[in-house]
Design an enzyme around this catalytic site. Structure first.
Site, mmCIF file in Angstrom:
data_model
loop_
_atom_site.group_PDB
_atom_site.id
_atom_site.type_symbol
_atom_site.label_atom_id
_atom_site.label_comp_id
_atom_site.label_asym_id
_atom_site.label_seq_id
_atom_site.Cartn_x
_atom_site.Cartn_y
_atom_site.Cartn_z
ATOM 1 N N GLU A 1 0.887 -1.152 -0.011
ATOM 2 C CA GLU A 1 -0.108 -0.015 0.026
ATOM 3 C C GLU A 1 0.869 1.257 0.111
ATOM 4 O OE1 GLU A 1 -3.138 0.206 -0.365
ATOM 5 O OE2 GLU A 1 -3.769 -1.998 -0.256
ATOM 6 N N SER B 1 -49.360 -21.114 44.055
ATOM 7 C CA SER B 1 -49.219 -21.242 45.223
ATOM 8 C C SER B 1 -47.500 -21.004 45.642
ATOM 9 C CB SER B 1 -49.335 -22.796 45.657
ATOM 10 O OG SER B 1 -50.689 -23.197 45.617
#
Length: 654
Positions: free
Chosen positions: A63, A333
């Site tokens: 690059e 319950s």
């Protein structure tokens, strides 16, 4: 003019380097359990020291060979590119430096207008004048696009090779370095030949720059690389749990909104991936894939409030509605332990007797009536103890207790346990007729499990940014909200659902699952026509399970048993590698042997005896006399001894 431009660039200060990144979620074992990609982009940030030298050299070689020598622009390269373009009468060669590409990635689009190029040049100058080269290179490698939704070298290394950027070999690095030139053209997934040709060019460039030798180049080109298969998407771990984590981070942790939006966070959660897998397994195998039943499960460490497993539904793809945190259902319950804790505070003991018989209660100044029914309309038609009432889940005993205490007492007690769902002063509240949350109820039971402390449930333990700065760290808070002695007595009462010594006109409610358990456990089940619950705990783990239909369809008899079975199998599986821990009575609690049928101290002839705990001073003092004469004592069976002469004479003097 140039001097003025440079002065402006310098005085305008450094440009911000923040880019959106992927946020990573970790389980309690530090494994990755999920990711959140900002704008659909998979990004992570790693320092230059955590990137393989192979990547750095390959990137510079292909690059920007003069990266460390120029000031952001390679004018010789620009001139060469212009000449090449003129000769070809087309755009054939690029000349952007790493700094220019980084500026474009950070602040600009990829359009080719002159205006964009001018702004790119300005930002390039800003970067070069305000940041060192290594910082620019680090930023470039963390923002460049490597195809398939991956941005930055860390994401690319993971996507292509299931590695970190630091672990990449020369062969792997040289393949990846070639992709940014044209991700659709050089991706090894899309065109293996193009990728390998590009790799050859990169390795040749690296050789020219003396990063590698000719021999290393040849050996690298011979390597056969293995790429990660992405045919099947990765299965999400605990998606309902992760949804709650994201909400917690967004709403409760007071993080900087800008930091949250940018992502790149490391979020450390409380989830135990092993327990999560077991929870999902037992829900699915117990109910079966064909059933339309829905389920929720929450498992919490009662000592610190950490949520270790959470199932919010059967299939996240079909429904993201989280039943564990969003649903409100009648608990049945399972609400009774709060009632009986309140009763203990008002003078009841495990031996308190009330009649179990069909009863109609009047309330609201005798204007209204309520007639509760026991399961199957079975009643003792006699007195039973509180310990039996809880173990057998006697509804009449519960409503009688509720009415004796006053209808407001249960509401006030439930609030102490952290139940914030709306409740009402009704006789039926004792039987859990008002809807509450699954997480809410499970965390309330953890107060019994930890000896009386309210510990807020937590999903997240720590959050750091992409460089490890701690943005949030959980502080454990423990507030005593109930008496530890009563907490223990209630815990022991809840072990009764598995103890068949408490059988009476009906069997204890946990008899059908007690064989799954091989350690001390306490809990309570609850069933309404449309909801089935089981919440229970050991000292290490409290788990709540709910089963039902989203639309309130009536449960059949078999479906009503699933919650208990899931709970028992999950608890045993989850704790299989943990030592069996017992519930230890605190100072001020005494245990005595009683006859469970009447709550009196067991005499030698009582056929059934049970160790029962009481707050010191409330234990029974009378012995059971029901069985004293049923079986002769050993002394009475023995032949009578002849009385001594003195004893024979004494009656004469009376």
């Amino acid at each position: 003019m140039l001097g003025s431009l440079l002065m402006y660039v310098k005085l305008s200060g450094p440009p911000p380097l923040r880019v959106t990144q992927t946020t990573t979620f970790y389980g309690s074992d530090q494994s990755i359990i999920g990711e959140k990609h900002q704008n659909g982009q998979n990004r992570y940030w790693v320092g230059l020291d955590d990137i393989s030298e192979n990547v750095i050299h390959a990137t510079i070689a292909i690059e920007d060979r003069k990266f460390y020598d120029h000031n952001g622009f390679d004018f010789k390269r620009i001139a060469g590119a212009i000449i090449a373009d003129i000769k070809a009468m087309a755009k054939v060669q690029g000349a952007s430096t790493i700094t220019q590409q980084y500026a474009r990635n950070l602040y600009l689009g990829h359009d080719k207008t002159w205006k964009r190029k001018a702004v790119e040049a300005l930002y390039t100058m800003k970067l070069e004048m305000n940041y060192p080269k290594d910082k620019i290179l680090e930023g470039y490698l963390n923002t460049i696009y490597y195809g398939h939704g991956t941005y930055g070298i860390e994401a690319a290394a993971n996507y292509y090779f299931n590695k970190t950027a630091a672990e990449l070999t020369l062969a792997e690095a040289s393949i990846l370095a070639g992709i940014p030139k044209g991700p659709a053209y050089y991706s090894p997934y899309l065109n293996q030949e193009n990728a390998e040709n590009r790799q050859d060019i990169i390795l040749s460039s690296m050789e020219k720059m003396n990063f590698i030798t000719e021999a290393e180049k040849k050996d690298t080109l011979k390597e056969t690389l293995t790429f990660v298969s992405h045919d099947q998407p990765k299965e999400k771990v605990a998606p309902y749990f992760l949804d709650e984590v994201k909400k917690t981070v967004a709403q409760q942790l007071n993080l900087d909104p800008e930091a949250s939006e940018a992502g790149g966070l490391n979020i450390y959660t409380t989830l135990d991936p092993v327990l999560q897998e077991k929870a999902e397994k037992w829900v699915e195998t117990t109910i079966g894939k064909e059933s339309e039943l829905e389920a929720a499960l929450v498992a919490i460490d009662p000592r610190n409030g950490e949520i270790k497993a959470l199932v919010g539904g059967r299939d996240y793809q079909k429904s993201q509605y989280n039943r564990a945190t969003q649903a409100r259902r009648a608990p049945g319950s399972t609400f009774k332990p709060f009632l009986y804790y309140a009763a203990l505070q008002k003078g009841f003991t495990p031996s308190t007797l009330l009649r179990s018989e069909k009863t109609t209660f009047r309330y609201n100044d005798d204007k209204e009536t309520y007639t509760p029914h026991n399961y199957g309309n079975h009643y003792a038609n006699d007195f039973i103890t509180l310990a039996q009432a809880l173990a057998l889940s006697d509804n009449v005993f519960a409503v009688k207790t509720h009415m004796l205490l006053g209808l407001d007492e249960l509401i006030n007690t439930a609030k102490v346990f952290g139940i914030n769902s709306p409740l009402a002063e009704l006789p039926s509240l004792a039987l859990g007729t008002k809807p509450v949350g699954i997480l809410e109820m499970t965390n309330a039971y953890s107060i019994f499990a930890n000896g009386g402390f309210q510990v807020p449930p937590s999903f997240v333990t720590k959050v750091t940014d992409h460089v490890g700065n701690v943005l949030y760290e959980r502080e454990l808070t423990r507030e005593r909200v109930i008496d530890k002695k009563s907490a223990f007595v209630m815990t022991h009462l809840m072990t009764g659902m598995f103890d068949e010594n408490l059988n009476d006109y009906a069997g204890v409610t946990g008899a059908n699952i007690k064989n799954f358990l091989h350690r001390p456990a306490a809990g309570k089940s609850g069933t309404t026509s449309m909801d089935s619950w089981m919440i229970g705990f050991t000292p290490q783990l409290v788990t709540g399970v709910w089963i039902g239909y989203d639309q309130g369809k009536t449960l059949d008899n078999m479906s009503g048993k699933y919650a208990k079975k899931i709970w028992a199998q999950f608890m045993e599986d989850a704790l299989q590698d943990k030592p069996a821990a017992s519930f230890k009575p605190p100072k001020g609690v005494v245990g005595v042997m009683v006859n469970p049928d009447n709550g009196l101290l067991a005499s030698e002839g009582c056929p059934v005896q049970r160790l029962t705990y009481y707050i010191e001073g409330t234990e029974p003092t009378e012995y059971c006399e029901e069985h004293i004469h049923e079986e002769p004592l050993p002394e009475e069976k023995a032949p009578k001894k002849e009385k001594g002469w003195l004893k024979r004479l004494l009656p004469w003097f009376n």
